[in-house]
Design a protein around this motif. Sequence first.
Motif, short mmCIF file in Angstrom:
data_model
loop_
_atom_site.label_atom_id
_atom_site.label_comp_id
_atom_site.label_asym_id
_atom_site.label_seq_id
_atom_site.Cartn_x
_atom_site.Cartn_y
_atom_site.Cartn_z
N VAL A 1 1.05 -1.00 -0.59
CA VAL A 1 0.07 -0.09 -0.05
C VAL A 1 0.40 1.52 0.14
CG1 VAL A 1 -1.94 1.60 1.48
CG2 VAL A 1 -2.21 -1.30 1.00
N ILE A 2 1.90 1.36 0.88
CA ILE A 2 3.02 2.42 1.10
C ILE A 2 3.60 2.12 -0.79
CG2 ILE A 2 4.75 3.66 1.99
CD1 ILE A 2 3.86 2.21 4.45
N GLY B 1 2.37 1.80 -3.57
CA GLY B 1 1.27 2.17 -4.47
C GLY B 1 1.02 3.58 -4.13
N LYS B 2 1.15 4.51 -3.03
CA LYS B 2 0.97 5.24 -2.50
C LYS B 2 2.00 6.27 -3.22
CE LYS B 2 0.11 8.35 0.64
NZ LYS B 2 0.94 9.57 1.01
N ARG B 3 2.71 5.99 -3.09
CA ARG B 3 3.91 6.61 -3.94
C ARG B 3 4.15 6.87 -5.72
NH1 ARG B 3 7.59 4.90 -1.11
NH2 ARG B 3 8.32 2.55 -2.36
N GLU C 1 1.23 8.94 -6.19
CA GLU C 1 1.19 10.84 -6.20
C GLU C 1 2.22 11.33 -6.75
OE1 GLU C 1 1.16 11.04 -2.01
OE2 GLU C 1 -0.70 10.55 -1.64
N ASP D 1 -5.92 12.67 -5.64
CA ASP D 1 -6.73 10.99 -4.26
C ASP D 1 -7.74 10.23 -5.31
OD1 ASP D 1 -5.97 12.19 -2.44
OD2 ASP D 1 -7.28 13.90 -2.32
N GLU E 1 1.26 -3.16 -6.17
CA GLU E 1 1.52 -1.67 -5.75
C GLU E 1 0.14 -0.75 -5.88
OE1 GLU E 1 6.26 -2.40 -5.03
OE2 GLU E 1 5.51 -1.01 -6.18
N ALA E 2 0.36 -0.12 -7.17
CA ALA E 2 -1.03 0.73 -7.34
C ALA E 2 -1.93 0.44 -6.89
CB ALA E 2 -0.36 0.91 -8.83
N ALA F 1 -2.89 -2.21 -4.97
CA ALA F 1 -2.96 -2.06 -3.59
C ALA F 1 -3.25 -0.76 -2.94
CB ALA F 1 -1.51 -3.32 -2.78
N TYR F 2 -2.96 -0.15 -3.62
CA TYR F 2 -3.65 1.08 -2.56
C TYR F 2 -5.02 1.89 -3.38
CZ TYR F 2 -2.79 6.28 -1.95
OH TYR F 2 -3.28 8.02 -1.79
N ILE G 1 -8.31 3.56 -0.59
CA ILE G 1 -8.81 4.92 -0.34
C ILE G 1 -10.42 4.41 -0.80
CG2 ILE G 1 -6.02 5.66 -0.78
CD1 ILE G 1 -6.73 5.85 -3.15
#
Length: 223
Positions: free
Chosen positions: A134-135, A137-139, A142, A159, A213-214, A216-217, A221
């Motif tokens: 998740v972390i 994927g967030k990176r 963004e 978002d 990863e993407a 998962a994030y 959300i």
Amino acid sequence: MHMTGHYPPNPRGSRLRLGLLALIAVSGVCHAQSAVTAGDPALSTPAPSLASCVSCHGVLGAGTATGGPRLAGMNPDYLAHALSMFKAGTRASAVMQSVAHDLSDSEIRSLAVFFSAQHPPRVEGAHRPLPAMVIAGKRLAELGAAPDVPACFTCHAADGKGSGARYPGIAGEPAAFVISRLHAFQARAKAGTPVPGTMTAVAATLDERQIEEAAAYLSVIDP
């Protein structure tokens, strides 16, 4: 497009009302449907039974853990544009093309507005993603990844809420759907040189780890 609306007296309208009543009985969201239809003349036109939509897209278009995409809360212009492309055959999907083939413009608008106003909870996947995924994927979402992976939110807005008719909301999409969709873009890229800046071109730069990863994030959300 709610059970108290005024519909022309025809069999198709009757089928729609029955479909809506069944959906309301299951979801308990009659008030949400009333809010959708208030003040929108497009919704006085009968549309297909929602049962055909929720069978793949989940109750109120929440999506499914097995990969049915989320429609709920999506920009109505995007949803209407997508349905119009399926109807015209310019967007590939045997299932969706068959669904959209006989829809009128007013019916497409009715469905788009209905699902855009729904806000069911995110679908929980069969397995919760690992925090590290998740972390990462967030990176990606963004900031992207150097040198050639752009941030997801560059096109899909802050978002992942989406932007207009071209860029759909991606926040809250089930992970299985995101993975499947990116794989489809990658397959398209292998069939021919993708146009720069398109999702086909972007997907071609991703490796499998980044795709997961993407996904998962985005799946955790809120849309």
